[in-house]
Design a protein around this motif. Sequence first.
Motif, PDB file in Angstrom:
ATOM      1  N   SER A 129      25.060  42.846  13.991  1.00 59.77           N
ATOM      2  CA  SER A 129      24.788  41.840  15.195  1.00 59.77           C
ATOM      3  C   SER A 129      24.962  42.706  16.453  1.00 59.77           C
ATOM      4  CB  SER A 129      25.649  40.624  15.043  1.00 59.77           C
ATOM      5  OG  SER A 129      25.441  39.413  14.432  1.00 59.77           O
ATOM      6  N   GLY A 130      26.138  43.999  16.055  1.00 66.09           N
ATOM      7  CA  GLY A 130      27.106  43.943  17.598  1.00 66.09           C
ATOM      8  C   GLY A 130      25.545  45.764  18.007  1.00 66.09           C
ATOM      9  N   PHE A 131      25.331  45.811  17.010  1.00 62.82           N
ATOM     10  CA  PHE A 131      24.283  46.969  16.568  1.00 62.82           C
ATOM     11  C   PHE A 131      23.082  45.998  17.641  1.00 62.82           C
ATOM     12  CE2 PHE A 131      25.590  49.734  13.570  1.00 62.82           C
ATOM     13  CZ  PHE A 131      25.825  50.799  14.762  1.00 62.82           C
ATOM     14  N   ALA A 132      22.869  45.555  17.026  1.00 60.19           N
ATOM     15  CA  ALA A 132      21.546  44.440  17.890  1.00 60.19           C
ATOM     16  C   ALA A 132      21.496  44.073  19.211  1.00 60.19           C
ATOM     17  CB  ALA A 132      21.230  42.853  17.205  1.00 60.19           C
ATOM     18  N   MET A 133      23.579  43.521  19.736  1.00 61.69           N
ATOM     19  CA  MET A 133      23.415  43.740  21.219  1.00 61.69           C
ATOM     20  C   MET A 133      23.299  44.694  21.700  1.00 61.69           C
ATOM     21  SD  MET A 133      26.449  41.025  20.154  1.00 61.69           S
ATOM     22  CE  MET A 133      26.647  40.023  21.740  1.00 61.69           C
ATOM     23  N   LEU A 134      23.722  46.027  20.944  1.00 64.29           N
ATOM     24  CA  LEU A 134      23.359  47.275  21.521  1.00 64.29           C
ATOM     25  C   LEU A 134      22.250  47.953  22.642  1.00 64.29           C
ATOM     26  CD1 LEU A 134      27.146  48.909  20.206  1.00 64.29           C
ATOM     27  CD2 LEU A 134      26.176  48.096  22.218  1.00 64.29           C
ATOM     28  N   MET A 135      21.700  47.644  21.338  1.00 64.68           N
ATOM     29  CA  MET A 135      19.789  47.607  21.126  1.00 64.68           C
ATOM     30  C   MET A 135      19.607  46.988  22.485  1.00 64.68           C
ATOM     31  SD  MET A 135      18.732  49.733  19.479  1.00 64.68           S
ATOM     32  CE  MET A 135      20.513  51.541  20.543  1.00 64.68           C
ATOM     33  N   LEU A 136      19.868  45.936  22.494  1.00 67.74           N
ATOM     34  CA  LEU A 136      18.821  44.681  23.634  1.00 67.74           C
ATOM     35  C   LEU A 136      19.791  45.002  24.885  1.00 67.74           C
ATOM     36  CD1 LEU A 136      17.882  42.153  24.278  1.00 67.74           C
ATOM     37  CD2 LEU A 136      19.213  40.742  23.685  1.00 67.74           C
ATOM     38  N   SER A 137      21.054  45.617  24.856  1.00 69.20           N
ATOM     39  CA  SER A 137      21.605  45.843  25.795  1.00 69.20           C
ATOM     40  C   SER A 137      20.397  47.216  26.942  1.00 69.20           C
ATOM     41  CB  SER A 137      22.694  46.538  26.062  1.00 69.20           C
ATOM     42  OG  SER A 137      23.045  46.937  27.315  1.00 69.20           O
ATOM     43  N   ALA A 138      19.873  48.258  25.378  1.00 73.36           N
ATOM     44  CA  ALA A 138      20.201  49.820  26.307  1.00 73.36           C
ATOM     45  C   ALA A 138      18.312  49.164  26.218  1.00 73.36           C
ATOM     46  CB  ALA A 138      20.245  50.455  24.842  1.00 73.36           C
ATOM     47  N   VAL A 139      17.791  48.181  25.617  1.00 72.80           N
ATOM     48  CA  VAL A 139      16.321  48.751  26.302  1.00 72.80           C
ATOM     49  C   VAL A 139      15.892  48.020  27.632  1.00 72.80           C
ATOM     50  CG1 VAL A 139      14.412  47.161  25.807  1.00 72.80           C
ATOM     51  CG2 VAL A 139      15.351  48.146  23.919  1.00 72.80           C
ATOM     52  N   GLU A 140      17.104  46.695  27.867  1.00 69.43           N
ATOM     53  CA  GLU A 140      16.992  45.867  28.625  1.00 69.43           C
ATOM     54  C   GLU A 140      17.637  46.475  30.174  1.00 69.43           C
ATOM     55  OE1 GLU A 140      18.787  44.055  32.954  1.00 69.43           O
ATOM     56  OE2 GLU A 140      20.434  44.858  30.603  1.00 69.43           O
ATOM     57  N   SER A 141      18.172  47.918  30.085  1.00 73.27           N
ATOM     58  CA  SER A 141      18.630  48.794  31.164  1.00 73.27           C
ATOM     59  C   SER A 141      17.525  50.058  31.387  1.00 73.27           C
ATOM     60  CB  SER A 141      20.385  49.360  30.266  1.00 73.27           C
ATOM     61  OG  SER A 141      21.217  48.415  30.167  1.00 73.27           O
ATOM     62  N   LEU A 142      16.991  49.762  30.382  1.00 71.81           N
ATOM     63  CA  LEU A 142      15.693  51.155  30.493  1.00 71.81           C
ATOM     64  C   LEU A 142      14.789  50.505  31.248  1.00 71.81           C
ATOM     65  CD1 LEU A 142      16.437  53.281  27.406  1.00 71.81           C
ATOM     66  CD2 LEU A 142      16.555  53.523  29.480  1.00 71.81           C
ATOM     67  N   ASP A 143      14.558  49.323  31.305  1.00 73.77           N
ATOM     68  CA  ASP A 143      13.765  48.421  31.762  1.00 73.77           C
ATOM     69  C   ASP A 143      13.675  48.863  33.260  1.00 73.77           C
ATOM     70  OD1 ASP A 143      10.816  47.339  32.033  1.00 73.77           O
ATOM     71  OD2 ASP A 143      11.681  44.703  31.499  1.00 73.77           O
ATOM     72  N   LEU A 144      13.469  49.979  33.876  1.00 74.11           N
ATOM     73  CA  LEU A 144      13.434  49.991  35.253  1.00 74.11           C
ATOM     74  C   LEU A 144      11.564  50.032  35.740  1.00 74.11           C
ATOM     75  CD1 LEU A 144      15.531  50.647  37.488  1.00 74.11           C
ATOM     76  CD2 LEU A 144      15.021  53.302  36.669  1.00 74.11           C
ATOM     77  N   ARG A 145      11.793  49.530  37.064  1.00 71.94           N
ATOM     78  CA  ARG A 145      10.883  49.260  37.886  1.00 71.94           C
ATOM     79  C   ARG A 145      11.229  49.742  39.180  1.00 71.94           C
ATOM     80  NH1 ARG A 145       7.958  44.051  34.698  1.00 71.94           N
ATOM     81  NH2 ARG A 145       8.080  45.038  33.068  1.00 71.94           N
ATOM     82  N   GLY A 146      11.429  50.176  39.961  1.00 68.40           N
ATOM     83  CA  GLY A 146      11.741  50.911  40.599  1.00 68.40           C
ATOM     84  C   GLY A 146      12.588  50.800  41.160  1.00 68.40           C
ATOM     85  N   THR A 147      13.792  50.127  41.600  1.00 68.99           N
ATOM     86  CA  THR A 147      15.027  50.187  41.698  1.00 68.99           C
ATOM     87  C   THR A 147      15.612  48.948  41.192  1.00 68.99           C
ATOM     88  OG1 THR A 147      15.345  48.895  43.761  1.00 68.99           O
ATOM     89  CG2 THR A 147      15.251  50.897  44.032  1.00 68.99           C
ATOM     90  N   ARG A 148      14.851  48.288  40.550  1.00 67.70           N
ATOM     91  CA  ARG A 148      14.841  46.876  39.643  1.00 67.70           C
ATOM     92  C   ARG A 148      14.914  47.070  37.974  1.00 67.70           C
ATOM     93  NH1 ARG A 148      12.559  42.068  42.346  1.00 67.70           N
ATOM     94  NH2 ARG A 148      14.522  40.943  42.003  1.00 67.70           N
ATOM     95  N   THR A 149      15.470  47.067  37.426  1.00 67.90           N
ATOM     96  CA  THR A 149      15.753  46.846  35.494  1.00 67.90           C
ATOM     97  C   THR A 149      15.432  44.982  35.135  1.00 67.90           C
ATOM     98  OG1 THR A 149      17.823  46.084  35.425  1.00 67.90           O
ATOM     99  CG2 THR A 149      17.513  48.080  35.638  1.00 67.90           C
ATOM    100  N   TRP A 150      15.305  44.565  34.532  1.00 68.54           N
ATOM    101  CA  TRP A 150      15.605  43.125  33.880  1.00 68.54           C
ATOM    102  C   TRP A 150      16.145  41.970  34.859  1.00 68.54           C
ATOM    103  CZ3 TRP A 150      17.291  39.971  30.650  1.00 68.54           C
ATOM    104  CH2 TRP A 150      16.685  38.177  30.627  1.00 68.54           C
TER     105      TRP A 150
END
Length: 169
Positions: A129-150
């Motif tokens: 569960s902890g690794f899943a939350m960390l991976m979700l956070s990493a993917v969410e942070s890398l979803d960068l479009r211009g100056t805006r992430t998710w």
Amino acid sequence: MLVRRMVARLLDWLLVLVVAWPLVHEPVLVVLCAAVYDALLLRLNTIGKVLTGLRVVGPASGLDHGRALARTLVTTALPGAGAVLVQTGLGWREPALMAGLGWQQPWVVVGEHLPVGFTGWLAPLLLVSGFAMLMLSAVESLDLRGTRTWHDRKARTAVIRLKVTQSRS
């Protein structure tokens, strides 16, 4: 921009760790302190963002409490909770959570710690569960479009780079 954002986040986490850990010695409370720090300083500017020359801006109507809370939960509480779950799943020091779940603390016998491990399926569940939350956070942070992430798009915020003003001598 992404590297600046990650460095700013790392600096903010390190600041909270250096200040909060000696006071509370509890990862759950350190994550709570980080979330409060982020939420309170979101309207102004965090130390990490000041040092990296970034600022969070909201829409023309301003950054209200709901948007600040939503952004803080995704950017700070989610990876912090993931890290705490990973630590707990690995059996690292997590006194209050382990005691709350009914596990005994390691006993100290003649100056040596005798490890008390997790039994059954709970430790792997916490770890995954902890690794899943960390991976979700990493993917969410890398979803960068211009100056805006998710999380910026959902909270209707953006992170901008401040212009450096040079004084003429």
